[in-house]
Design an enzyme around this catalytic site. Structure first.
Site, PDB file in Angstrom:
ATOM      1  N   ASP A 113       0.837  -1.189   0.000  1.00 18.73           N
ATOM      2  CA  ASP A 113       0.000   0.000   0.000  1.00 18.73           C
ATOM      3  C   ASP A 113       0.884   1.255   0.000  1.00 18.73           C
ATOM      4  O   ASP A 113       1.878   1.325   0.733  1.00 18.73           O
ATOM      5  CB  ASP A 113      -0.877  -0.015   1.258  1.00 18.73           C
ATOM      6  CG  ASP A 113      -1.812   1.177   1.348  1.00 18.73           C
ATOM      7  OD1 ASP A 113      -2.758   1.226   0.542  1.00 18.73           O
ATOM      8  OD2 ASP A 113      -1.592   2.053   2.215  1.00 18.73           O
ATOM      9  N   GLU A 163       1.674  -0.600  -4.947  1.00 15.14           N
ATOM     10  CA  GLU A 163       0.665   0.363  -5.377  1.00 15.14           C
ATOM     11  C   GLU A 163       1.330   1.699  -5.688  1.00 15.14           C
ATOM     12  O   GLU A 163       1.665   2.467  -4.792  1.00 15.14           O
ATOM     13  CB  GLU A 163      -0.408   0.580  -4.291  1.00 15.14           C
ATOM     14  CG  GLU A 163      -1.556   1.436  -4.799  1.00 15.14           C
ATOM     15  CD  GLU A 163      -2.035   2.512  -3.835  1.00 15.14           C
ATOM     16  OE1 GLU A 163      -3.044   3.156  -4.158  1.00 15.14           O
ATOM     17  OE2 GLU A 163      -1.421   2.740  -2.773  1.00 15.14           O
TER      18      GLU A 163
END
Ligand code: ARE
Ligand code: CA
Length: 484
Positions: A193, A230
């Site tokens: 993330d 990401e």
């Protein structure tokens, strides 16, 4: 770090957004395993702050309180049980790893495992982290930083979330211990993330300290975790996705943008003949590909006008192309229904997640969309598995929005996004015989509830996809689901 280590004959990752571990284990055994899915991206498994103030939004899970494995999805025992059961069913688990930051300064300070923190002192005793483990001086990313200041994007706070310093040895150790614990429990890899907000060099050091995958869960010896980072990169920013490809795979957001545009009718399908790096996309082996994700389906993360379950016909067309085409490592979104973009998953008055129910037709109830259970989606997962590592051949187009192609001699697909019917004699590359279109129906014994395609000795067949048909595509292959 770029090999998902799917079990043989499998492909496609599905994001079971906000699902509980017990439900995921059951879904592996009852559906995902038997249907040939490769893996599942799960929601963050570590403790997050509980936000009743906002009626328990989905995004509370991106505000870590500690690395204890205890959330609304389940506790550590349930997590371990899910890993055993899913790996036995041949389905891999990928963890959404939130390691850039801890919480912001929310109005509440109790976590899902009961831990507390003193936000004003950057103090998270359950890890432990204190102020010296965060980036200083304190600053918050503003919109222009993305355009012109890579340092601030990495060393300031993302939307006020307290920014960990991954150059600090203690921070690295806590993160590595957390991820290695997950690897030992049987996970196959990680979505990193907010990778853009961490220095590639620090991430590389963290990745290199990760354990090999657990052979007791069926992984080969010396297998490294699959890492997909990401990084939102549509071009024109201070930070490029190319800074991250040397250390792992990267989410390719341009795929959803371009396929959404095309399947909405704003770009002609004929141009997809050159789909792949020629479109400015990452190299094949670097790319985790998808149409929508949990952010952009609800306008977070910069949005991007992606197709979602709310526009089912073009959405299914785009997913079918994503899965039929050999480019990239595809992931499917599996959502809960929403009107309010902040609202959390279906829950009771105690804030506990309500499990999906399964209707008699195999679809989900209780507020869950379950795109992975849509026939047009799981049929294309089987298609991709049958296509295997064949290339793309026998491309055809009408010069507008009707296209068709083969995957070696194993599989054939046709799309019609024009306002007139597709009715053509096309090369399917398949052995002579009768096939059931896996999009419009299913094989039932020796008959087909949808369209039947008869392939001649020359591999050709009359292909029909009407402009007003329920779906815009037709797919046949040599697998048992399609051969009559
Ligand atoms: C919430 C509240 C905020 C509050 C904050 C702290 O919404 O108002 O300030 O809490 O209290 C998710 C939600 C956020 C939420 C957060 C924490 O989307 O709304 O904040 O959880 O609860 C950038 C990042 C990218 C990131 C997106 C959202 O680069 O990494 O923003 N995506 C991941 C996850 C999200 C998650 C987080 C990161 C945080 O997928 O679900 O946030 O863990 C351009 C840039 C992009 C940028 C984008 C949006 O497109 O190129 O890089 O994405 O703008 O700014
Ligand atoms: Ca950071």
């Amino acid at each position: 770090y770029k090999n998902p280590h799917y079990a043989p004959g499998r492909s496609v990752n599905v994001h079971l957004f906000e699902w509980k571990w017990d439900d995921i284990a059951t879904e592996c055994e009852n559906f995902l395993g038997p249907r040939g899915f490769g893996g599942i991206q799960i929601s963050p498994p570590n403790e997050n702050v509980v936000l009743w103030t906002y009626n328990r939004p989905w995004w509370e899970r991106y505000q870590p309180m500690s690395y204890l494995l205890d959330t609304r999805s389940g506790d550590e025992a349930q997590f371990a049980d899910m890993l055993r059961r899913c790996n036995s069913a041949g389905v891999r688990i990928y963890v959404d790893a939130v390691i850039n930051h801890m919480t912001g300064e929310p109005p509440e300070n109790v976590g899902t495992a009961g831990s507390t923190a003193t936000f004003s002192q950057w103090d998270y005793p359950a890890v432990p982290f204190t102020w010296e483990h965060f980036n200083w001086p304190h600053c918050v990313i503003d919109g222009m930083d993305y355009v012109n200041d890579a340092w601030r994007v990495r060393n300031c706070e993302l939307v006020g979330l307290k920014d960990l310093n991954q150059a600090n040895e203690h921070v690295r150790n806590m993160i590595v211990n957390f991820m290695n614990h997950l690897i030992d429990l049987g996970v196959a890899g990680f979505r990193i993330d907010a990778a853009k907000h961490m220095w590639p060099h620090d991430l590389e050091i963290i990745y290199n300290r990760l354990n090999n995958l657990n052979t007791a869960h069926g992984f080969p010896a010396n297998a490294r975790p699959y890492i997909y980072q990401e990084v939102i990169d549509y071009g024109g920013e201070a930070i490029s996705r190319d800074e991250y490809t040397p250390i792992g795979a990267v989410t390719e957001f341009k795929v959803g943008m371009e396929l959404s545009r095309a399947f909405r009718g704003n770009n002609q399908l004929k141009w997809l003949e050159s789909w792949g790096p020629q479109w400015g996309l990452l190299e094949h082996s670097d790319a985790l590909t998808f149409i929508d994700n949990h952010d952009n389906e609800r306008g977070h993360g910069g949005g991007g006008a992606m197709l979602t379950y709310k526009e089912p016909r073009p959405y299914k067309g785009a997913i079918a192309f994503l899965l039929a085409h050999p480019y990239g490592e595809p992931q499917i979104m599996s959502s809960f229904a929403f009107h309010d973009s902040e609202i959390g998953p279906p829950m009771n008055h105690l804030g506990q997640i309500i499990s999906p129910s399964i209707n008699s037709d195999g679809s989900c109830g209780n507020g869950w969309v379950c795109q992975h259970r849509w026939r047009q989606v799981f049929a294309m997962v089987a298609f991709r598995n049958v296509a295997g590592n064949t290339g793309l051949n026998d491309w055809w187009s009408n010069g507008f929005n009707q296209i068709a192609f083969c995957r070696g001699g194993n599989a054939f697909v046709a799309f019609n996004n024009d306002s007139w019917d597709l009715n053509q004699n096309l090369q399917t590359c398949l052995p002579a015989g009768r096939y059931c279109d896996v999009i419009s129906g299913v094989k039932a014994g020796n008959t087909c509830t949808g369209k039947t395609v008869t392939v001649g000795n020359d591999g050709r067949a009359i292909i029909n996809v009407g402009a007003l048909d329920y779906d815009m595509m037709l797919a046949i292959h040599i697998g048992t689901e399609s051969r009559l």
